[in-house]
Design a protein around this motif. Structure first.
Motif, PDB file in Angstrom:
ATOM      1  N   ALA A  62       1.238  -1.574   0.083  1.00  0.00           N
ATOM      2  CA  ALA A  62       0.014   0.410   0.052  1.00  0.00           C
ATOM      3  C   ALA A  62       0.666   1.247  -0.367  1.00  0.00           C
ATOM      4  O   ALA A  62       0.800   2.173  -0.756  1.00  0.00           O
ATOM      5  CB  ALA A  62      -1.388   0.183   1.125  1.00  0.00           C
ATOM      6  N   GLY A  66       0.833   2.074  -3.673  1.00  0.00           N
ATOM      7  CA  GLY A  66      -0.677   2.810  -3.716  1.00  0.00           C
ATOM      8  C   GLY A  66      -0.866   3.876  -4.793  1.00  0.00           C
ATOM      9  O   GLY A  66      -2.260   4.006  -5.056  1.00  0.00           O
ATOM     10  N   ASN A  83      -3.056   1.360  -9.027  1.00  0.00           N
ATOM     11  CA  ASN A  83      -2.870   1.066  -7.094  1.00  0.00           C
ATOM     12  C   ASN A  83      -4.497   1.010  -7.431  1.00  0.00           C
ATOM     13  O   ASN A  83      -4.622   0.099  -6.136  1.00  0.00           O
ATOM     14  CB  ASN A  83      -3.125   2.785  -6.683  1.00  0.00           C
ATOM     15  N   GLN A  84      -5.325   0.496  -8.615  1.00  0.00           N
ATOM     16  CA  GLN A  84      -6.567   0.111  -8.947  1.00  0.00           C
ATOM     17  C   GLN A  84      -6.517  -1.156  -8.657  1.00  0.00           C
ATOM     18  O   GLN A  84      -7.307  -1.641  -8.227  1.00  0.00           O
ATOM     19  CB  GLN A  84      -7.525   0.493  -9.606  1.00  0.00           C
ATOM     20  N   LYS A  87      -6.047  -1.872  -5.267  1.00  0.00           N
ATOM     21  CA  LYS A  87      -7.092  -2.170  -4.129  1.00  0.00           C
ATOM     22  C   LYS A  87      -8.754  -3.487  -4.868  1.00  0.00           C
ATOM     23  O   LYS A  87      -8.562  -3.983  -3.745  1.00  0.00           O
ATOM     24  CB  LYS A  87      -7.887  -0.563  -4.634  1.00  0.00           C
ATOM     25  N   GLU A  93      -5.820  -0.581  -0.187  1.00  0.00           N
ATOM     26  CA  GLU A  93      -5.930   0.906   0.048  1.00  0.00           C
ATOM     27  C   GLU A  93      -4.651   1.804   0.007  1.00  0.00           C
ATOM     28  O   GLU A  93      -3.992   1.599   1.731  1.00  0.00           O
ATOM     29  CB  GLU A  93      -6.951   1.271   0.736  1.00  0.00           C
ATOM     30  N   GLU A  94      -3.767   2.534  -0.430  1.00  0.00           N
ATOM     31  CA  GLU A  94      -2.965   3.633   0.649  1.00  0.00           C
ATOM     32  C   GLU A  94      -3.610   4.636   1.911  1.00  0.00           C
ATOM     33  O   GLU A  94      -2.754   4.894   2.596  1.00  0.00           O
ATOM     34  CB  GLU A  94      -2.704   4.631  -0.868  1.00  0.00           C
ATOM     35  N   ASP A  95      -5.051   4.292   1.625  1.00  0.00           N
ATOM     36  CA  ASP A  95      -5.558   5.213   2.917  1.00  0.00           C
ATOM     37  C   ASP A  95      -5.300   4.153   3.981  1.00  0.00           C
ATOM     38  O   ASP A  95      -5.296   4.991   4.916  1.00  0.00           O
ATOM     39  CB  ASP A  95      -6.525   5.520   2.694  1.00  0.00           C
TER      40      ASP A  95
END
Length: 127
Positions: A62, A66, A83-84, A87, A93-95
């Motif tokens: 991530a 991410g 990144n998609q 996910k 997810e990077e968050d």
């Protein structure tokens, strides 16, 4: 810290190696590296979240991948950004990196305090 804890909580290094091998094999199996979290059956997913190795892999992917927008080609599907893909396919997810950091600190503190407890209160010496 995990290895130090295992040695402190067991009577000797041989038993500690057996305990470490048992847990490490299951942690590796359910870490999301061999089988992604999204493909692990729902009744085993709790073990994914209880694996320190899974948190490490999640944090590495991530944080490093991410925000990558480079397109990746997936056989049989339309190209999508890295990144998609992370996910959709792996569930990264990077968050979620900040909770991963706190989880790592929690694992380190847990292993440290169990190590300290084992060193202070458990005495396996025979007299």
């Amino acid at each position: 810290m995990y290895r130090m804890m295992a040695v402190a909580l067991t009577p000797g290094p041989q038993i500690a190696a057996i305990v470490m091998g048992f847990f490490m094999s299951f942690w590796n199996l359910f870490s999301g590296f061999l089988v992604p979290r999204t493909l692990i059956p729902i009744w085993w997913r709790w073990y994914y979240w209880g694996s320190p190795i899974a948190w490490t892999i999640y944090g590495l992917f991530a944080s490093q991948m991410g925000d990558v927008e480079t397109l990746v080609e997936i056989p049989g599907e339309k190209s999508k950004p890295v990144n998609q893909f992370l996910k959709d396919y792996l569930g990264f997810e990077e968050d979620f990196v900040i909770p991963v950091v706190f989880a790592h600190v929690g694992w380190v503190l847990l292993f440290f305090f169990l190590f300290a407890y084992g060193i202070k209160y458990l005495d396996f010496q025979r007299r």
